[in-house]
Design an enzyme around this catalytic site. Structure first.
Site, PDB file in Angstrom:
ATOM      1  CE1 TYR A 101      12.373  32.580   2.217  1.00  0.00           C
ATOM      2  CE2 TYR A 101      12.214  30.185   2.176  1.00  0.00           C
ATOM      3  CZ  TYR A 101      12.092  31.410   1.550  1.00  0.00           C
ATOM      4  OH  TYR A 101      11.689  31.467   0.235  1.00  0.00           O
ATOM      5  CG  MET A 131       8.427  23.994  -1.702  1.00  0.00           C
ATOM      6  SD  MET A 131       7.154  24.968  -2.522  1.00  0.00           S
ATOM      7  CE  MET A 131       6.229  25.579  -1.113  1.00  0.00           C
ATOM      8  CE  LYS A 175      -0.444  -0.033   5.054  1.00  0.00           C
ATOM      9  NZ  LYS A 175      -1.359   0.001   6.206  1.00  0.00           N
ATOM     10  NE  ARG A 199      -6.420   0.532  11.845  1.00  0.00           N
ATOM     11  CZ  ARG A 199      -5.211   0.374  11.312  1.00  0.00           C
ATOM     12  NH1 ARG A 199      -4.378   1.414  11.229  1.00  0.00           N
ATOM     13  NH2 ARG A 199      -4.802  -0.801  10.868  1.00  0.00           N
TER      14      ARG A 199
END
Length: 403
Positions: free
Chosen positions: A288, A336, A63, A159
């Site tokens: 930054y 980023m 998955k 769950r």
């Protein structure tokens, strides 16, 4: 002023940097990428098979795009090395594997209630998880043909699944419904990676009690399964007919105390390229917010990878990388698309040189667990976080096995 001859020398050094450490034209075009070692993956699957009895099958959990490694290539490699089942979380993940030509049984671990999706499960010959009586009725009313399903019991995860104390009634109902064929019954451990096995043993006892009640009414499911990677490594007691192994096939351990149980090899490495190198003066702020201020003249290398690629911003000023086999610190805020390394102790680093962020180079290894521990999270989250703008490079395109 820099002379033409000096510019030429600098350009020549830069070309050498671009060519350093890489013999692949594809990699040479990338700013950053994820390397997948298929031989290591095959080795891990065979190692896991070696601790299972011949009666216990191995289900490779692929998955989340094979935990970020690439679902199709992981599935193909796992099957060629002994896995006979696959597991995914969503219908789309299962269809992707079928479209790739994969024929082995595929279990959907997630709960599905949509009639459209139920029909697609049957169309693509997938096996569904049924979590409660209501879902079972929806499936039975929707289907026009028999579908193999696995019934999930909640033994303590809180769950998905029907409470284990209602297992007898739940299984009896499904057994009587048309179009549903009970292929398996399973549960999931909540604490299999803990050193203290008390809760895991309690869950296992609940599971066994539920199965005993089910068998007492004449219903014998084909497959029982409860073991995840941690439980698979813990003890054969938990193996039953099938083990569902995710993290371990990718060469990672669910907990440090399980490392002695089996030799596993990491499958994934993350690499990037230096894009610019320069020197900055003492007292200069970096990136930054100027959360890092240089206390000396510093040679910095800008690297083309950032938090949009999956390198968490909270690793800023805590991360290390490897260049030329040497550890270097990351400084300033990770942005980023880029990060900055202090390469002052290395001689003449050039744009194009390869930086290892996760993996081994020379004597140094940076492990997924190093990042996870620094972020107070788990290794699963780290490897699932690398975005698809980082291409996956398979180191062994010919799916094979390590001797």
């Amino acid at each position: 002023m820099v002379s033409w001859q000096q510019h030429s020398k600098i350009f020549s050094s830069a070309k050498q940097g671009l060519n350093r450490q890489s013999a692949s034209p594809f990699i040479d075009c990338q700013r950053a990428w994820v390397e997948i070692d298929l031989k290591a993956l095959g080795y891990n699957v065979r190692q896991l098979k070696s601790i299972l009895s011949p009666q216990t099958a191995l289900m490779a959990v692929v998955k989340a795009d094979g935990y970020g490694h690439g679902a199709v290539i992981v599935a193909q490699t796992a099957i060629q090395n002994g896995a006979t089942w696959l597991a995914v979380a969503t219908l789309a993940e299962g269809i992707e594997l079928r479209q790739a030509g994969i024929k082995v049984p595929i279990l959907l671990l997630g709960a599905i209630n949509s009639t459209i999706e139920i029909n697609q499960i049957a169309q693509w010959k997938l096996q569904a998880t049924i979590c409660n009586p209501q879902q079972a009725l929806i499936f039975s009313d929707t289907l026009g043909t028999s579908l193999p399903v696995h019934l999930k019991l909640d033994t303590g995860m809180s769950r998905l699944g029907t409470n284990w104390q209602q297992a007898r009634e739940f299984v009896s109902l499904v057994h009587q419904l048309p179009n549903l064929d009970i292929a398996g019954i399973y549960s999931h451990f909540a604490t299999a990676d803990d050193r203290d096995p008390t809760i895991m043993n309690l869950q296992h006892q609940r599971f066994q009690n539920a199965i005993a009640q089910i068998r007492a009414q004449g219903i014998s499911p084909n497959l029982l399964h409860i073991a995840n990677s941690a439980a698979t490594l813990q003890s054969p007691t938990f193996h039953h007919d099938l083990v569902r192994v995710g993290l371990a096939i990718y060469g990672l351990y669910p907990a440090s105390h399980l490392q002695a149980k089996l030799d596993l090899q990491p499958v994934l490495q993350v690499k990037a390229r230096v894009t610019q190198v320069k020197k900055i003066a003492p007292g200069t702020g970096v990136s930054y917010g100027h959360k890092y201020i240089c206390d000396r003249e510093t040679a910095i290398a800008v690297v083309g990878i950032g938090y949009a690629d999956g390198v968490a911003r909270n690793l800023s000023n805590r991360l290390q990388a490897i260049i030329r086999g040497e550890l270097v610190p990351q400084i300033g805020a990770i942005t980023m698309d880029q990060m900055i390394l202090d390469v002052s102790h290395l001689d003449n680093v050039q744009p194009g040189e390869i930086v290892t962020l996760l993996g081994q180079e020379g004597e140094h290894r940076i492990a997924v667990d190093d990042w996870a521990n620094s972020l107070n999270t788990i290794s699963w989250e780290i490897i699932c976080g690398f975005k698809h703008r980082l291409p996956r490079v398979n180191l062994d395109e010919e799916v094979g096995s390590r001797q």
